[in-house]
Motif scaffolding. Structure first.
Motif, short mmCIF file in Angstrom:
data_model
loop_
_atom_site.label_atom_id
_atom_site.label_comp_id
_atom_site.label_asym_id
_atom_site.label_seq_id
_atom_site.Cartn_x
_atom_site.Cartn_y
_atom_site.Cartn_z
N ARG A 82 0.86 -1.19 0.00
CA ARG A 82 0.00 0.00 0.00
C ARG A 82 0.89 1.23 0.00
N ILE A 83 0.45 2.26 -0.72
CA ILE A 83 1.17 3.53 -0.68
C ILE A 83 0.92 4.21 0.66
N SER A 84 1.96 4.86 1.19
CA SER A 84 1.82 5.65 2.42
C SER A 84 2.02 7.12 2.10
N ASN A 85 1.03 7.93 2.44
CA ASN A 85 1.11 9.36 2.19
C ASN A 85 1.46 10.18 3.43
N ILE A 86 1.70 9.49 4.53
CA ILE A 86 2.19 10.19 5.72
C ILE A 86 3.48 9.52 6.15
N LEU A 106 -5.25 13.55 -6.09
CA LEU A 106 -4.74 12.32 -5.50
C LEU A 106 -4.52 12.47 -4.00
N GLU A 107 -4.04 13.65 -3.60
CA GLU A 107 -3.87 13.88 -2.16
C GLU A 107 -5.22 13.82 -1.44
N HIS A 108 -6.24 14.40 -2.05
CA HIS A 108 -7.59 14.38 -1.47
C HIS A 108 -8.06 12.94 -1.28
N ILE A 109 -7.80 12.08 -2.24
CA ILE A 109 -8.19 10.68 -2.15
C ILE A 109 -7.38 9.96 -1.08
N GLN A 110 -6.06 10.06 -1.18
CA GLN A 110 -5.19 9.21 -0.38
C GLN A 110 -5.12 9.60 1.09
N ARG A 111 -5.34 10.88 1.37
CA ARG A 111 -5.28 11.28 2.78
C ARG A 111 -6.50 10.81 3.57
N ASN A 112 -7.49 10.25 2.88
CA ASN A 112 -8.65 9.67 3.56
C ASN A 112 -8.61 8.14 3.61
N GLU A 113 -7.58 7.55 3.02
CA GLU A 113 -7.50 6.09 2.94
C GLU A 113 -7.60 5.41 4.31
N THR A 114 -6.71 5.80 5.22
CA THR A 114 -6.62 5.10 6.51
C THR A 114 -7.91 5.21 7.30
N ALA A 115 -8.54 6.38 7.24
CA ALA A 115 -9.80 6.55 7.97
C ALA A 115 -10.91 5.70 7.37
N VAL A 116 -10.91 5.54 6.05
CA VAL A 116 -11.92 4.68 5.40
C VAL A 116 -11.69 3.23 5.81
N VAL A 117 -10.43 2.81 5.90
CA VAL A 117 -10.12 1.43 6.24
C VAL A 117 -10.34 1.14 7.72
N ASP A 118 -9.88 2.04 8.59
CA ASP A 118 -9.88 1.77 10.03
C ASP A 118 -10.98 2.48 10.81
#
Length: 498
Positions: free
Chosen positions: A186-190, A233-245
């Motif tokens: 998985r890509i990490s944006n942080i 892409l930043e808008h999408i990816q910065r919400n990834e972890t919250a959507v998953v967890d």
């Protein structure tokens, strides 16, 4: 400027990476313990900087990273690094490394910074390190396994860093895609510093909304494309972890909006930079996965709650809400699995590589492109508006989509146009989109309730009551199409700054 791609992997895949044929010779192993420093009021963080001191092969190394950007997992940051004689920062040496960069010197010149610094958290990892050549690019590969610690509280670290030492940044995506063929990633944006600061501030994963994009008036089209797509892409990816967890519906909503913005941006650039069809298909797939979950969230949060609040709306509505909640939670789990899937990671890596490879091929200025594109979108919007009819719901839907595309385009390019006119134009389009969207939400809700009735015939009575309520709402709360047409005809495109 440091350029890195950060990737997450599950601990059970570490051995597979350690022996992967792409990495070649055995890794060099280091134990790295880095302390991150800031003031109690987080002065450095507030200015987009991070300061650490860690011991490497018996030598204390001081590093400050600052500014830069993250686009599709590619971290680009200013970095100043050098040896110090202790496990505490030496600001004088850091100033010499920064040289004449006034912006970052001013960050260090705040009163009493030296006395106010304190260690906030520790990053303790074992690092496996490789240096290799890949398609003409020199890449440093690091596997970091350990934890981040703050006052006894720990979060695990298990990630890969691909750092470009020499070559083309797109080569990092290509190499990551080769690894993805064998290892789930998985890509990490942080980065680790950001995760440490989350411990300090005790913040969870709040919804991340689209950030304003301030393009310079004289920016070239080749510079504008990665800036616009990177913002999406930043808008999408910065919400990834919250959507998953997490379980906040707003994070999923924001991620879906990010996908919609990305699709609109790709359509904007289609004439000069057509996106490969297979990549567009993956973007569409992601939107569908998120959209299915979002539609059920809207049904629960707005539609059904309104029905239940009516004087005659209590009969059986609790059961309907419970059934809808079960479906919404299942759809959210499906959306989370989509985000965790190799297909999603491949989409983000491929998009990043395509963006970097395509942008240098573009000619012209963003101002000319924006002016021509906005004119075309404005004409299309007026054409759609003229065709709206009360007896044709699809015609209103098409106008709403046209308004959304025009709004997104101007939001991307607003820095190239006069601010006052931009605000007025965006305000009108947002209002039109909202008015027409309410009708669409009711139509979607009716379809979802029909699906629910087919799956749960025992609750058909209550569900049909809800559908009847929605039908009445559609009849009594329909948008004033004539008024919308008049407002759109009165709109004037914002003039450019040049």
């Amino acid at each position: 400027m440091e350029v890195e791609l950060k990737l997450l992997l599950a601990p059970e895949h570490n051995e597979q990476l350690l022996h992967h044929p792409l990495l070649g010779a055995p890794a060099r192993v280091q134990q790295l313990a880095a302390r991150y420093f800031d003031t109690p009021d987080l002065h450095l963080l507030c200015h987009g900087a991070g300061l650490r001191v860690r011991k490497v092969d018996g030598v204390w190394i001081q590093t400050m990273k600052a500014g830069g950007s993250v686009q599709s997992g590619l971290h680009s940051r200013n970095e100043w690094e050098g040896p110090v004689d202790r496990a505490w920062p030496r600001l004088g040496k850091l100033r010499k490394l920064i040289g004449d960069d006034a912006q970052w010197l001013s960050v260090l010149d705040t009163p009493n910074l030296k006395d106010r610094l304190e260690p906030l958290f520790l990053v303790d990892v074992q690092r496996h390190l490789w240096e290799l050549e890949s398609e003409g690019n020199r890449i440093e590969v690091a596997l970091d396994v350990g934890h981040i610690e703050r006052k006894g509280q720990q979060v695990p670290v298990n990630e890969i860093e691909l750092e470009l030492k020499d070559g083309d940044p797109a080569g990092l995506y290509t190499f990551a895609l080769q690894l993805l063929e064998d290892i789930p990633l998985r890509i990490s944006n942080i980065n680790k510093a950001q995760r440490g600061y989350m411990l300090v501030r005790e913040t969870g994963y709040a919804p991340f909304r689209a950030q304003p994009l301030a393009l310079d008036a004289d920016i070239s089209l080749s510079e504008a494309l990665p800036a616009v797509l990177g913002n999406c892409l930043e808008h999408i990816q910065r919400n990834e972890t919250a959507v998953v967890d997490g379980n906040d519906p707003e994070t999923l909503h924001q991620m879906r909006v990010g996908v919609r913005r990305l699709r609109s941006a790709l359509k904007l650039f289609d004439a000069v930079a057509p996106c490969p069809p297979e990549l567009l298909e993956d973007v569409r797939w992601l939107g569908e996965q998120l959209g299915a979950a979002r539609d059920w969230d809207v049904l629960l949060a707005s539609t059904l709650s309104r029905i239940g609040a009516q004087p005659d709306g209590g009969n059986g509505m609790m059961a309907v809400q419970a059934l809808a909640l079960d479906t919404a939670q299942a759809k959210r789990r499906e959306a989370a699995q989509a985000v965790l899937s190799p297909r999603y990671t491949k989409l983000m890596l491929t998009m990043g590589a395509w963006m970097l490879q395509t942008a240098p091929l573009l000619d012209g200025t963003a101002a000319d492109f924006s002016r021509q594109t906005l004119q075309q979108l404005h004409k299309s919007l007026l054409k759609r508006a003229r065709r709206m009819r009360e007896d044709d719901p699809a015609s209103a839907h098409h106008t709403r989509i046209a308004a959304k595309r025009g709004r997104y385009a101007l939001e991307f390019f607003h820095g190239l146009h006069r601010a006052r006119s931009v605000r007025a134009y965006l305000k009108t389009l947002a209002a039109v989109q909202e008015e027409l969207g309410q009708h669409n939400d009711l139509a979607v809700a009716g379809h979802l309730l029909q699906t629910l009735a087919e799956r749960h015939p025992e609750s058909t009575g209550a569900i049909q009551f809800a559908r009847g309520y929605l039908t009445a709402q559609q009849a009594t709360q329909s948008a004033d199409l004539d008024d919308i047409r008049d407002r759109l005809r009165a709109l004037r495109l914002p003039p450019s700054k040049h």
